[in-house]
Design a protein around this motif. Structure first.
Motif, mmCIF file in Angstrom:
data_model
loop_
_atom_site.group_PDB
_atom_site.id
_atom_site.type_symbol
_atom_site.label_atom_id
_atom_site.label_comp_id
_atom_site.label_asym_id
_atom_site.label_seq_id
_atom_site.Cartn_x
_atom_site.Cartn_y
_atom_site.Cartn_z
ATOM 1 N N LYS A 75 44.679 -19.395 -0.139
ATOM 2 C CA LYS A 75 46.054 -18.921 -0.026
ATOM 3 C C LYS A 75 46.877 -20.172 0.263
ATOM 4 C CE LYS A 75 46.487 -15.076 2.093
ATOM 5 N NZ LYS A 75 46.546 -14.069 3.192
ATOM 6 N N ASP A 79 52.519 -19.770 -0.944
ATOM 7 C CA ASP A 79 52.353 -18.415 -1.457
ATOM 8 C C ASP A 79 51.563 -17.584 -0.447
ATOM 9 O OD1 ASP A 79 52.695 -16.328 -3.237
ATOM 10 O OD2 ASP A 79 51.253 -17.055 -4.700
ATOM 11 N N LYS A 81 49.400 -15.132 -1.745
ATOM 12 C CA LYS A 81 48.299 -14.582 -2.529
ATOM 13 C C LYS A 81 47.216 -15.629 -2.744
ATOM 14 C CE LYS A 81 51.477 -11.608 -5.022
ATOM 15 N NZ LYS A 81 52.245 -11.459 -6.243
ATOM 16 N N THR A 88 46.150 -24.900 -7.389
ATOM 17 C CA THR A 88 46.952 -25.211 -6.200
ATOM 18 C C THR A 88 46.811 -26.694 -5.876
ATOM 19 O OG1 THR A 88 45.270 -24.996 -4.459
ATOM 20 C CG2 THR A 88 46.272 -22.945 -5.274
ATOM 21 N N TRP A 145 52.040 -19.736 -11.075
ATOM 22 C CA TRP A 145 52.494 -18.834 -10.016
ATOM 23 C C TRP A 145 53.681 -19.385 -9.239
ATOM 24 C CZ3 TRP A 145 52.311 -20.940 -5.205
ATOM 25 C CH2 TRP A 145 51.426 -22.005 -5.003
ATOM 26 N N LEU A 146 53.875 -20.699 -9.268
ATOM 27 C CA LEU A 146 54.975 -21.318 -8.524
ATOM 28 C C LEU A 146 56.336 -21.014 -9.172
ATOM 29 C CD1 LEU A 146 55.153 -22.979 -5.950
ATOM 30 C CD2 LEU A 146 55.006 -25.030 -7.328
ATOM 31 N N LYS A 149 58.645 -18.652 -7.307
ATOM 32 C CA LYS A 149 59.115 -19.055 -5.976
ATOM 33 C C LYS A 149 60.514 -19.659 -6.061
ATOM 34 C CE LYS A 149 55.286 -17.767 -4.382
ATOM 35 N NZ LYS A 149 55.271 -16.467 -3.746
#
Length: 164
Positions: A75, A79, A81, A88, A145-146, A149
């Motif tokens: 995680k 984030d 998740k 990452t 995924w960023l 944000k």
């Protein structure tokens, strides 16, 4: 944990920063603009810094020397998740290598003074590479995924104890 092949790396120096503990360090250099640091090379390598002062930024590769073990899903700081470690920049990695793009302030002898210190004081320095704007900036990139944000999440986020 899986047995991974080993290679031998030589450190070229150390990083001197104001961050003495892992907690509350900026998680990206962009969030650490107010923190300055020094990349101090072993004196015998100082000549290798010649012409670096003509660049505005450099990429610093360093060992995340206070991190032990790794997790393949984490995680991340930015984030809530779980994501695969390779999606990452979380520090608990199979190869504990950190990377930061920092602004060069000045080069003196075997030291490079920089802005954007987001690494722990005493981190072993693996390498320095100049940032080439014409090849390191890739137009049309997508940040996975960023993307969902806020634009300033990297600037505002600080580390906590999850990877200590």
């Amino acid at each position: 944990m899986v047995e991974l092949n080993r290679i031998e790396l030589h450190t070229i120096g150390k990083l001197i920063t104001p961050h003495k503990t892992i907690e509350n360090i900026p998680v990206q250099a962009v969030g650490g603009r107010e923190f300055t640091g020094i990349a101090e090379l072993v004196p015998e390598l100082a000549v290798g810094l010649e012409s670096l002062d003509g660049f505005s930024h450099m990429i610093v590769l360093f060992h995340l020397h206070k991190i032990t073990g790794y997790s393949l899903t984490v995680k991340p700081f930015m984030d809530t998740k779980l994501h695969g470690i390779f999606a990452t920049r979380s520090p608990r990695r199979p190869s504990a290598i950190g990377m930061s793009t920092v602004k060069i302030i000045k080069v003196e002898a075997n030291r490079v003074y920089f802005e954007g210190a987001d690494m722990l004081d005493g981190s072993p320095l693996i390498d320095i590479k100049p940032f080439f704007a014409k090849v390191d900036n890739v137009p049309g990139t997508i940040s996975g995924w960023l993307e969902s944000k806020d634009n300033d999440v990297a600037e505002k986020t600080r580390s906590d104890d999850r990877f200590a």
